[in-house]
Design a protein around this motif. Structure first.
Motif, PDB file in Angstrom:
ATOM      1  N   ILE A 206     -26.180 -10.689  -4.041  1.00  0.00           N
ATOM      2  CA  ILE A 206     -24.976 -10.787  -4.323  1.00  0.00           C
ATOM      3  C   ILE A 206     -24.388  -8.916  -5.017  1.00  0.00           C
TER       4      ILE A 206
ATOM      5  N   PHE B 113     -16.222 -11.809   1.790  1.00  0.00           N
ATOM      6  CA  PHE B 113     -17.927 -12.663   2.609  1.00  0.00           C
ATOM      7  C   PHE B 113     -17.769 -13.960   2.855  1.00  0.00           C
ATOM      8  N   GLN B 114     -17.049 -14.386   4.120  1.00  0.00           N
ATOM      9  CA  GLN B 114     -16.547 -15.790   4.591  1.00  0.00           C
ATOM     10  C   GLN B 114     -17.346 -16.377   3.586  1.00  0.00           C
ATOM     11  N   LYS B 117     -19.530 -15.440  -1.517  1.00  0.00           N
ATOM     12  CA  LYS B 117     -20.030 -14.510  -2.254  1.00  0.00           C
ATOM     13  C   LYS B 117     -20.143 -14.161  -3.972  1.00  0.00           C
ATOM     14  N   LEU B 118     -19.780 -15.056  -4.694  1.00  0.00           N
ATOM     15  CA  LEU B 118     -19.421 -15.217  -5.962  1.00  0.00           C
ATOM     16  C   LEU B 118     -20.683 -14.746  -7.151  1.00  0.00           C
ATOM     17  N   GLY B 168     -11.944 -24.776  -3.175  1.00  0.00           N
ATOM     18  CA  GLY B 168     -12.150 -23.758  -2.428  1.00  0.00           C
ATOM     19  C   GLY B 168     -11.404 -22.585  -2.248  1.00  0.00           C
ATOM     20  N   GLY B 169      -9.829 -23.055  -2.681  1.00  0.00           N
ATOM     21  CA  GLY B 169      -9.125 -22.045  -2.329  1.00  0.00           C
ATOM     22  C   GLY B 169      -8.946 -20.660  -3.791  1.00  0.00           C
ATOM     23  N   ARG B 173     -10.267 -17.050  -3.581  1.00  0.00           N
ATOM     24  CA  ARG B 173      -9.018 -15.858  -4.375  1.00  0.00           C
ATOM     25  C   ARG B 173      -9.989 -14.913  -4.660  1.00  0.00           C
ATOM     26  N   GLU B 191     -13.080 -13.619   7.122  1.00  0.00           N
ATOM     27  CA  GLU B 191     -11.852 -15.534   6.905  1.00  0.00           C
ATOM     28  C   GLU B 191     -11.271 -15.483   5.747  1.00  0.00           C
ATOM     29  N   GLY B 194      -9.104 -19.083   5.214  1.00  0.00           N
ATOM     30  CA  GLY B 194      -9.448 -20.353   5.728  1.00  0.00           C
ATOM     31  C   GLY B 194      -9.201 -21.278   4.571  1.00  0.00           C
ATOM     32  N   ASN B 195      -9.681 -21.473   3.518  1.00  0.00           N
ATOM     33  CA  ASN B 195      -9.583 -22.570   2.644  1.00  0.00           C
ATOM     34  C   ASN B 195      -8.323 -22.310   1.460  1.00  0.00           C
ATOM     35  N   HIS B 223      -9.336 -16.549  11.968  1.00  0.00           N
ATOM     36  CA  HIS B 223      -9.291 -16.829  13.242  1.00  0.00           C
ATOM     37  C   HIS B 223      -7.051 -18.004  13.470  1.00  0.00           C
TER      38      HIS B 223
ATOM     39  N   SER D  65      -3.544 -25.216  -3.064  1.00  0.00           N
ATOM     40  CA  SER D  65      -4.832 -24.270  -3.167  1.00  0.00           C
ATOM     41  C   SER D  65      -4.773 -24.734  -4.550  1.00  0.00           C
ATOM     42  N   GLN D 114     -16.341 -29.675   2.217  1.00  0.00           N
ATOM     43  CA  GLN D 114     -15.593 -28.252   1.700  1.00  0.00           C
ATOM     44  C   GLN D 114     -16.775 -27.131   1.548  1.00  0.00           C
ATOM     45  N   GLU D 191     -11.195 -29.962   3.786  1.00  0.00           N
ATOM     46  CA  GLU D 191     -10.875 -28.757   4.840  1.00  0.00           C
ATOM     47  C   GLU D 191     -12.245 -28.552   6.248  1.00  0.00           C
ATOM     48  N   GLY D 194     -11.969 -24.984   7.728  1.00  0.00           N
ATOM     49  CA  GLY D 194     -11.054 -23.526   7.515  1.00  0.00           C
ATOM     50  C   GLY D 194     -12.143 -23.058   8.677  1.00  0.00           C
ATOM     51  N   ASN D 195     -12.895 -23.243   9.282  1.00  0.00           N
ATOM     52  CA  ASN D 195     -13.504 -21.820   9.486  1.00  0.00           C
ATOM     53  C   ASN D 195     -13.882 -21.733  10.971  1.00  0.00           C
ATOM     54  N   LEU D 196     -13.013 -22.821  11.466  1.00  0.00           N
ATOM     55  CA  LEU D 196     -13.208 -23.204  13.008  1.00  0.00           C
ATOM     56  C   LEU D 196     -12.133 -22.388  14.160  1.00  0.00           C
ATOM     57  N   ASP D 197     -12.491 -21.984  14.795  1.00  0.00           N
ATOM     58  CA  ASP D 197     -11.169 -20.751  15.283  1.00  0.00           C
ATOM     59  C   ASP D 197     -10.612 -22.423  16.095  1.00  0.00           C
ATOM     60  N   PRO D 198      -8.872 -22.015  16.567  1.00  0.00           N
ATOM     61  CA  PRO D 198      -8.343 -23.725  16.993  1.00  0.00           C
ATOM     62  C   PRO D 198      -8.838 -24.479  18.180  1.00  0.00           C
ATOM     63  N   HIS D 223      -5.454 -27.624   5.148  1.00  0.00           N
ATOM     64  CA  HIS D 223      -4.585 -26.670   5.056  1.00  0.00           C
ATOM     65  C   HIS D 223      -3.666 -26.316   6.293  1.00  0.00           C
TER      66      HIS D 223
END
Ligand SMILES: Nc1ncnc2c1ncn2[C@@H]1O[C@H](COP(=O)(O)OP(=O)(O)OP(=O)(O)O)[C@@H](O)[C@H]1O
Ligand SMILES: Nc1ncnc2c1ncn2[C@@H]1O[C@H](COP(=O)(O)OP(=O)(O)OP(=O)(O)O)[C@@H](O)[C@H]1O
Ligand SMILES: [Mg+2]
Ligand SMILES: [Mg+2]
Lengths: 296, 256, 296, 256
Positions: A206, B113-114, B117-118, B168-169, B173, B191, B194-195, B223, D65, D114, D191, D194-198, D223
């Motif tokens: 990371i 990152f999707q 990656k924290l 998650g959200g 953020r 993305e 997404g959350n 999306h 969130s 999640q 959730e 959250g990472n899926l297309d419509p 959400h």
């Protein structure tokens, strides 16, 4: 530059405590391995001291004629002292020798029959210690050439050869074992740190993705390795200090003959060895471990 | 760095072809030429991708799950290397970039990152500060900048929490905050909503729009049909590794 | 039940290879530590053999009167053989003794002056070996009570005491060192496996969340630990086998006196030690490590 | 287990109060009574939560969130323990459940986390199979079941890939597949789209609806306003750790 070092040390300190489980596991390994190393080093040093002591016992003994002229005797002594191979020359009078003999008998609890002797059957002797036990040839030749003074030369020739072979062998074995133990310690510590860093591979990945340079990632890890080494070394020294006195007394009570007192010089060397090995291996381990994640 | 430069609101070529013509007068922040990416397991994630993003652009990258959006983004920060073609970031060919230069290039980009990656053992605050520390920003300037961006994404109260102690959200953020904190000239967000609930999603989008108006280039894979359709920005559609459309003022779904 | 075992072993096998970096690191540690343990065990065994050999040399020597009546001599011999403390009784004739003496002189390269003797000054002797070198008291008392046959008894009393003290001491030290090395090995291996499992803490957590029972999680890890131990033990044995012959020759060439040949019994014991320690420690390490994640 | 029992399409209490009355004739799959959860760092994630879910219900859990949705779900599978109140799953008080019984209870539930929580060194196929293996399902039945569910979520082609080799949406679908594969009586999804297309989102929702119609209870935190509003199912709204609404036939946003 200094800011960077300070900053890296701070991050290393954080890293050490936030991964306390792994840090402590690594430190514990470090301690045990340093103790092993120190133990072997002490044994090796003690062995060397013992061997030296034994080698020092190797000497050429010249029995003197009772009626040897004093001036000739003096000259022989002076010549011997002047020889480069000779470490020391001691004159032991026949009275002294008899006293020593009696003392030895007494110490062994054996009956002293020497009281019944009319005359002292022991000769005056010159005890000649050699710098290098293998160099007795010239000394013996010289003494053999002084028949007026010297009645008999006992170079303990075979004994010398044997002792030298044995001590050389033991020294070699000691050094080889020490090197093997050293390599083992090296490997185990590096390996342990590798495992500890492995658990943080994700973290390193990371950091790289966020744009951290190699140096930025590496130095805190290296300082962390140094911390593990330093902590480990300090605790090892404390353990050694605590154990030293009783152990020394025990050893001394047993091997009364061997001069197994550790001088300040030995203590200094040992401290250097432990701290050096600890910090060095810690740094090396971290360097190697982090490197494998940075190289890709 | 010229984050406040006046290249802000750019005019984009307005045709809805497969590939907008390259207007040589504009500086290209990103350029992909005939790029293909095949993963070692043989899966072709990208094929014949041509894409240019001029400075100051705002681009939505859309497409079904598995279309290759994240792969494309990985190429842009040299997390992966293209198996064919050229990837240029700020004019530099990433395929030819020596290893030692990679961090410097990545620092120019703010990336969400999707999977966030924290750094798992650093608090929210420290995670965000990290992006500044790697650039060598002096300590006294880090504090205010981090506090400000955390307030922007609504995480001031969570600053001391570890990622594992976040919702998650909130994690998402934090990732967004980290991407913004060093005022990058290019923001790549994979993305990023997404959350997040719709309200915060919109706030984040508004934030990105404001930043974009100040001249920062934004590339966002998403999306979120509602957002894409409502904003009518440039939309690049990926499908099965190919760019199937590139429209300025497009909607999420194809409109023909 | 059997299905479960087979299934767990299969998962262990997978786990071993999919985490090959960690598994190999753990195995490498295992090998080094087992070598250390085996090395110390061999030294300890050799030491014991050596000490036993030295103790066997301890005996009571009875000088016999030249004119002792043959029947009485026979009776003394028979009585000695009947005593429970006595291991063996050997009659050495004065001729035999003189020959031995000459041979020894010759071996040492010393001049043989015994040719000038008119008569053989050496007595006939009985060499009595004791089962336990400390039990010489009764034997000496008995011999002292036979003045017609025995002219002098040399129990080498002090020597006996000294030798016994030294050998006991060395034995104790050997055992203590072996135990310390054993504990070190135990700790290092368990610690290494802990670190390896630590890197998989997340995996264990997920398994639990998906509803895996403790046994379901634990057994594959335990089998994996056993695999690490078994692989490590096998490689250790191979290394020992490769090293054994040259080392043995070298040692033998040196310590000609000591019976340092390793019999099949020793080889069997060593194999058991290495395999047992390897597998046991591997299992223990895994058990302890996984336990700490399951207990929460 | 009675996954196909006729309790399928249940009538729900139709008032829009804070807490629907408990109809004693219905079996409650979930029941929370005066539940509060304060994390060790002092953050109160849930307060005075009362909630019952009868068998066969389909419940959306919505809220901004950080509202406490994931925390509530963690309580339901005893990942965390409530600091006050009772959490009952299938009539069992999770707070009093001995440690050894926990896996058995978790196996009754199919849960989509999640953050997916896929086993990193197992392939998609193995990850999904794992949920069957823990229940002691014989090997010969595992294969067909896994293949079937992977086809359902559209991952048949990715079966051999590791999670790190998947796109975000593919990881999410793997998590969904794992939650469905053992035919649980209760599905909890946090959730899941959250990472899926419509398009795929809708397919997954349709799948959950079909499964629900067969009698399986579904609780889904989301959400996705569009989906919630369109379906008009029961909606439980959380805000700042409190249940602020519980409506049958509600929309994503409050409609007063
Ligand atoms: N490391 C990898 N090895 C092999 N295949 C991969 C790897 N990473 C991704 N893929 C495959 O490449 C394809 C594109 O993946 P990518 O992550 O780019 O999709 P995406 O557009 O980001 O999808 P999503 O919207 O679901 O995140 C997918 O089918 C995926 O399975
Ligand atoms: N382990 C923890 N320790 C401390 N605080 C926590 C922990 N987990 C969550 N929290 C806090 O509790 C609150 C509720 O978190 P939760 O994950 O339940 O939110 P959520 O409703 O799922 O949000 P989202 O929609 O963003 O996933 C958040 O403010 C979060 O910061
Ligand atoms: Mg993606
Ligand atoms: Mg959540």
């Amino acid at each position: 530059m200094l800011t960077f070092v300070v900053f890296s040390v701070r991050r290393a300190w954080q890293g050490f405590w936030r991964n306390s489980l792994m840090s402590l596991a690594a430190t514990a390994t470090m301690i045990l391995m340093l103790l092993l190393l120190a133990g072997f080093w002490i044994i090796q040093t003690g062995l060397n001291a013992g061997l030296q002591f034994i080698e020092q016992k190797v000497e050429v003994v010249a029995d003197l004629n009772d009626n040897a002229p004093a001036d000739q005797l003096l000259q022989v002594e002076t010549t011997l002292r002047g020889m480069p191979q000779v470490a020391s020359v001691t004159f032991v009078s026949k009275d002294q020798a008899l006293q020593d003999f009696r003392a030895r008998l007494k110490a062994r609890g054996q009956e002293d029959l020497t009281g019944y002797l009319d005359t002292n059957p022991l000769p005056n002797t010159l005890e000649i210690k050699l710098k290098n036990p293998q160099d007795y040839g010239n000394v013996v030749d010289y003494l053999d050439g002084q028949p007026t003074v010297v009645s008999q030369v006992t170079p303990i020739q075979n004994l010398v050869n044997q002792v030298v072979t044995v001590t050389n062998f033991l020294r070699t074995v000691g050094v080889v074992v020490l090197i093997l133990v050293g390599l083992t310690v090296l490997f185990i510590i590096v390996n342990t740190i590798r495992l500890a860093v492995f658990a943080r591979a994700e973290e390193i990945e990371i950091m790289r993705l966020v744009g951290a340079s190699d140096a930025f990632i590496r130095w805190p890890f290296i300082f962390e390795g140094a911390m593990v080494g330093l902590f480990g070394a300090l605790i090892t020294l404390v353990v050694l200090a605590v154990v030293a006195t009783p152990l020394q007394e025990f050893m001394y009570g047993f091997f009364r003959v061997l001069p197994l007192q550790f001088g300040t010089l030995v203590v200094r060397d040992l401290t250097l060895l432990v701290v050096g090995a600890g910090v060095g291996l810690g740094v090396l381990g971290s360097y190697v471990s982090v490197r494998s994640y940075l190289i890709r | 760095m010229a984050p406040g430069s006046s290249t802000g609101l750019l005019r984009h070529p307005t045709l809805a072809g497969d590939r907008p013509p390259e207007t040589t007068s504009e500086r290209l922040v990103l350029a992909l030429r005939d790029v293909a990416k095949t993963y070692p397991n043989g899966r072709a994630a990208l094929r014949d991708v041509n894409l240019t993003v001029p400075e100051g652009d705002f681009v939505f990258l859309v497409g079904p799950s598995g279309a290759g959006k994240t792969t494309l983004i990985k190429l842009l920060i040299r997390d992966e290397l293209a198996t064919a073609g050229q990837v240029l970031l700020d004019g530099q060919d990433l395929g030819r970039l020596p290893r030692r230069q990679v961090p410097r290039v990545r620092r120019k980009v703010g990336i969400v990152f999707q999977d966030y990656k924290l750094l798992p053992r650093k608090s929210v605050w420290e995670n965000v500060a990290f992006a500044l520390e790697v650039t060598g920003t002096p300590g006294r300037r880090i504090g205010p900048a981090v506090d400000r961006v955390l307030r922007l994404v609504g995480l001031a109260a969570q600053a001391r929490q570890l990622p594992t102690q976040l919702s998650g959200g909130e994690q998402q953020r934090t990732a967004i905050a980290r991407a913004l904190v060093h005022d990058p000239r290019l923001i790549i967000a994979d993305e990023p909503t997404g959350n997040l609930d719709p309200l915060i999603s919109w706030e984040i989008i508004q934030l990105l729009l404001r930043i974009n108006e100040m001249g920062t280039t934004v590339l966002m894979a998403t999306h979120n049909a509602e957002v894409v359709t409502a904003l009518r920005k440039r939309v690049v559609g990926l499908e099965d590794g190919r760019v199937v459309r590139d429209e300025v003022g497009g909607a999420y779904h194809r409109e023909d």
